[in-house]
Design a protein around this motif. Structure first.
Motif, PDB file in Angstrom:
ATOM      1  N   ARG A 211       0.827  -1.207   0.000  1.00  0.00           N
ATOM      2  CA  ARG A 211       0.000   0.000   0.000  1.00  0.00           C
ATOM      3  C   ARG A 211       0.860   1.254   0.000  1.00  0.00           C
ATOM      4  NH1 ARG A 211      -4.817  -1.222   4.446  1.00  0.00           N
ATOM      5  NH2 ARG A 211      -5.836  -2.925   3.298  1.00  0.00           N
ATOM      6  N   SER A 212       1.921   1.227   0.790  1.00  0.00           N
ATOM      7  CA  SER A 212       2.784   2.408   0.860  1.00  0.00           C
ATOM      8  C   SER A 212       3.467   2.667  -0.473  1.00  0.00           C
ATOM      9  CB  SER A 212       3.824   2.244   1.970  1.00  0.00           C
ATOM     10  OG  SER A 212       4.669   1.137   1.701  1.00  0.00           O
ATOM     11  N   LEU A 213       3.856   1.597  -1.190  1.00  0.00           N
ATOM     12  CA  LEU A 213       4.487   1.780  -2.492  1.00  0.00           C
ATOM     13  C   LEU A 213       3.478   2.325  -3.508  1.00  0.00           C
ATOM     14  CD1 LEU A 213       6.925   1.567  -4.303  1.00  0.00           C
ATOM     15  CD2 LEU A 213       6.424  -0.867  -4.635  1.00  0.00           C
ATOM     16  N   LYS A 214       2.260   1.815  -3.468  1.00  0.00           N
ATOM     17  CA  LYS A 214       1.223   2.354  -4.355  1.00  0.00           C
ATOM     18  C   LYS A 214       0.994   3.836  -4.074  1.00  0.00           C
ATOM     19  CE  LYS A 214      -1.579  -1.651  -5.658  1.00  0.00           C
ATOM     20  NZ  LYS A 214      -2.938  -2.221  -5.724  1.00  0.00           N
ATOM     21  N   LYS A 215       1.021   4.192  -2.795  1.00  0.00           N
ATOM     22  CA  LYS A 215       0.828   5.590  -2.425  1.00  0.00           C
ATOM     23  C   LYS A 215       1.950   6.452  -2.996  1.00  0.00           C
ATOM     24  CE  LYS A 215       0.052   8.553   1.623  1.00  0.00           C
ATOM     25  NZ  LYS A 215      -0.074   8.577   3.113  1.00  0.00           N
ATOM     26  N   THR A 216       3.179   5.948  -2.899  1.00  0.00           N
ATOM     27  CA  THR A 216       4.320   6.670  -3.466  1.00  0.00           C
ATOM     28  C   THR A 216       4.157   6.859  -4.967  1.00  0.00           C
ATOM     29  OG1 THR A 216       5.836   5.862  -1.768  1.00  0.00           O
ATOM     30  CG2 THR A 216       6.815   6.568  -3.843  1.00  0.00           C
ATOM     31  N   ILE A 217       3.717   5.801  -5.648  1.00  0.00           N
ATOM     32  CA  ILE A 217       3.542   5.878  -7.099  1.00  0.00           C
ATOM     33  C   ILE A 217       2.454   6.891  -7.454  1.00  0.00           C
ATOM     34  CG2 ILE A 217       2.764   4.571  -9.123  1.00  0.00           C
ATOM     35  CD1 ILE A 217       4.198   2.118  -7.845  1.00  0.00           C
ATOM     36  N   ARG A 218       1.362   6.887  -6.709  1.00  0.00           N
ATOM     37  CA  ARG A 218       0.263   7.820  -7.002  1.00  0.00           C
ATOM     38  C   ARG A 218       0.679   9.281  -6.804  1.00  0.00           C
ATOM     39  NH1 ARG A 218      -3.146   3.803  -4.524  1.00  0.00           N
ATOM     40  NH2 ARG A 218      -2.961   4.869  -2.514  1.00  0.00           N
ATOM     41  N   LYS A 219       1.608   9.507  -5.891  1.00  0.00           N
ATOM     42  CA  LYS A 219       2.074  10.886  -5.663  1.00  0.00           C
ATOM     43  C   LYS A 219       2.786  11.461  -6.884  1.00  0.00           C
ATOM     44  CE  LYS A 219       2.729  10.746  -0.626  1.00  0.00           C
ATOM     45  NZ  LYS A 219       3.749  10.767   0.469  1.00  0.00           N
ATOM     46  N   GLY A 220       3.331  10.580  -7.712  1.00  0.00           N
ATOM     47  CA  GLY A 220       3.999  11.045  -8.923  1.00  0.00           C
ATOM     48  C   GLY A 220       5.292  11.786  -8.680  1.00  0.00           C
ATOM     49  N   GLN A 221       5.992  11.447  -7.588  1.00  0.00           N
ATOM     50  CA  GLN A 221       7.223  12.166  -7.265  1.00  0.00           C
ATOM     51  C   GLN A 221       8.416  11.695  -8.078  1.00  0.00           C
ATOM     52  OE1 GLN A 221       6.942  10.949  -3.101  1.00  0.00           O
ATOM     53  NE2 GLN A 221       8.869   9.841  -3.284  1.00  0.00           N
ATOM     54  N   PHE A 222       8.276  10.552  -8.740  1.00  0.00           N
ATOM     55  CA  PHE A 222       9.344  10.026  -9.580  1.00  0.00           C
ATOM     56  C   PHE A 222       8.889   9.985 -11.043  1.00  0.00           C
ATOM     57  CE2 PHE A 222      10.202   7.532  -5.547  1.00  0.00           C
ATOM     58  CZ  PHE A 222      11.317   8.263  -5.184  1.00  0.00           C
ATOM     59  N   GLN A 223       9.839  10.169 -11.936  1.00  0.00           N
ATOM     60  CA  GLN A 223       9.610   9.958 -13.360  1.00  0.00           C
ATOM     61  C   GLN A 223      10.472   8.769 -13.785  1.00  0.00           C
ATOM     62  OE1 GLN A 223      10.719  13.348 -12.283  1.00  0.00           O
ATOM     63  NE2 GLN A 223       8.541  13.364 -11.714  1.00  0.00           N
ATOM     64  N   VAL A 224       9.907   7.896 -14.600  1.00  0.00           N
ATOM     65  CA  VAL A 224      10.596   6.660 -14.964  1.00  0.00           C
ATOM     66  C   VAL A 224      10.764   6.582 -16.474  1.00  0.00           C
ATOM     67  CG1 VAL A 224      10.621   4.147 -14.744  1.00  0.00           C
ATOM     68  CG2 VAL A 224       9.526   5.536 -12.968  1.00  0.00           C
ATOM     69  N   THR A 225      11.958   6.207 -16.906  1.00  0.00           N
ATOM     70  CA  THR A 225      12.248   6.041 -18.330  1.00  0.00           C
ATOM     71  C   THR A 225      12.899   4.684 -18.560  1.00  0.00           C
ATOM     72  OG1 THR A 225      14.402   7.144 -18.062  1.00  0.00           O
ATOM     73  CG2 THR A 225      12.517   8.521 -18.744  1.00  0.00           C
ATOM     74  N   LEU A 226      12.936   4.294 -19.820  1.00  0.00           N
ATOM     75  CA  LEU A 226      13.616   3.071 -20.240  1.00  0.00           C
ATOM     76  C   LEU A 226      14.756   3.426 -21.191  1.00  0.00           C
ATOM     77  CD1 LEU A 226      10.575   0.740 -21.098  1.00  0.00           C
ATOM     78  CD2 LEU A 226      12.020   0.628 -19.050  1.00  0.00           C
ATOM     79  N   ASP A 227      15.902   2.818 -20.964  1.00  0.00           N
ATOM     80  CA  ASP A 227      17.035   2.895 -21.899  1.00  0.00           C
ATOM     81  C   ASP A 227      17.468   4.328 -22.222  1.00  0.00           C
ATOM     82  OD1 ASP A 227      17.317   0.184 -22.012  1.00  0.00           O
ATOM     83  OD2 ASP A 227      16.315  -0.067 -23.946  1.00  0.00           O
TER      84      ASP A 227
END
Length: 239
Positions: free
Chosen positions: A77-93
């Motif tokens: 749940r805490s990880l989902k909460k972190t993801i929903r906050k949108g504090q990180f941007q994720v890219t590939l390669d």
């Protein structure tokens, strides 16, 4: 077997994995090199290189094997909460070399130094240029704060290492990767050896025999080597 099999530079071939040592667990062979030919053959057979700076190349196939079946990924749940906050941007390669270098500097419990030497970095960067090795980058305010890298053959991702400079950054990288891999019909991520970190995310142990049986099917599935980009909204999928 009481000692590892010694490899000549040519031909590019490995002995049967059932002769791997039990102590240390899974050490199969010594020698060969880190060219794409050796690395791709190794991974397709469930082998990976792991050695210190002053050692010859050591090839491993531990038994049991740690794997993460993508459908079994655990997202707290805490990880989902972190993801929903949108504090990180994720890219590939986007910056494979930087991810490898950051992984080489990350402290590891019970390990003195790193196996990610300069030769390893150059070898995997060559694989990356050929479309076989991939990175996930996690950014915060334009700073690389987490990520992971590994090798892909067919529809198997062989995880190599991850790092995190912010709480949950490496977990976010794994969740994003799993979401994309599932969309591409991948089933399994090889986690190599068991760690509490990976167990908390849903990894399990299977026998070498079962692992190799899964490889036979999945590495032969068509998936051309290329640079990866997201084609799913992974955050919406998770949230």
């Amino acid at each position: 077997m009481t000692q590892p099999f010694w490899l000549d530079p040519f031909p590019v071939m490995f002995p049967p994995t059932n002769i791997a040592m039990t102590d240390p667990n899974g050490l199969l062979a010594v020698g060969g090199d880190l060219s794409p030919e050796w690395l791709l053959l190794a991974y397709s057979k469930g082998l990976f290189p792991w050695f210190s700076e002053d050692d010859p190349i050591l090839w491993w196939t531990p038994n049991p094997r740690a794997v993460l079946m993508i459908d079994n990924l655990k997202i707290s749940r805490s990880l989902k909460k972190t993801i929903r906050k949108g504090q990180f941007q994720v890219t590939l390669d986007q910056n494979f070399r930087a991810v490898m270098e950051a992984c080489s500097l990350a402290p590891r419990e019970g390990q003195d130094g790193t196996w990610i030497t300069e030769d390893m970095i150059e070898a995997y960067c060559t694989l990356h240029e050929k479309g076989h090795a991939h990175s996930v980058e996690v950014w915060q305010e334009s700073e690389l704060v987490g990520g992971l890298y590994g090798v892909s053959i067919g529809k198997v991702f062989f995880g190599e290492s991850m790092f995190s400079k912010r709480t949950d950054a490496s977990k976010v990288a794994l969740v994003a990767l799993c979401t994309q891999l599932k969309a591409w019909d991948f089933n399994m991520i090889d986690a190599q050896v068991t760690s509490n970190h990976m167990l908390s995310l849903g990894a399990t142990e299977i026998s070498r025999e079962e692992f190799e049986q899964r490889l036979i099917a999945d590495v032969q599935q068509p998936f051309p080597p290329k640079k990866w980009v997201f084609n799913v909204d992974w955050q919406s999928e998770v949230a």
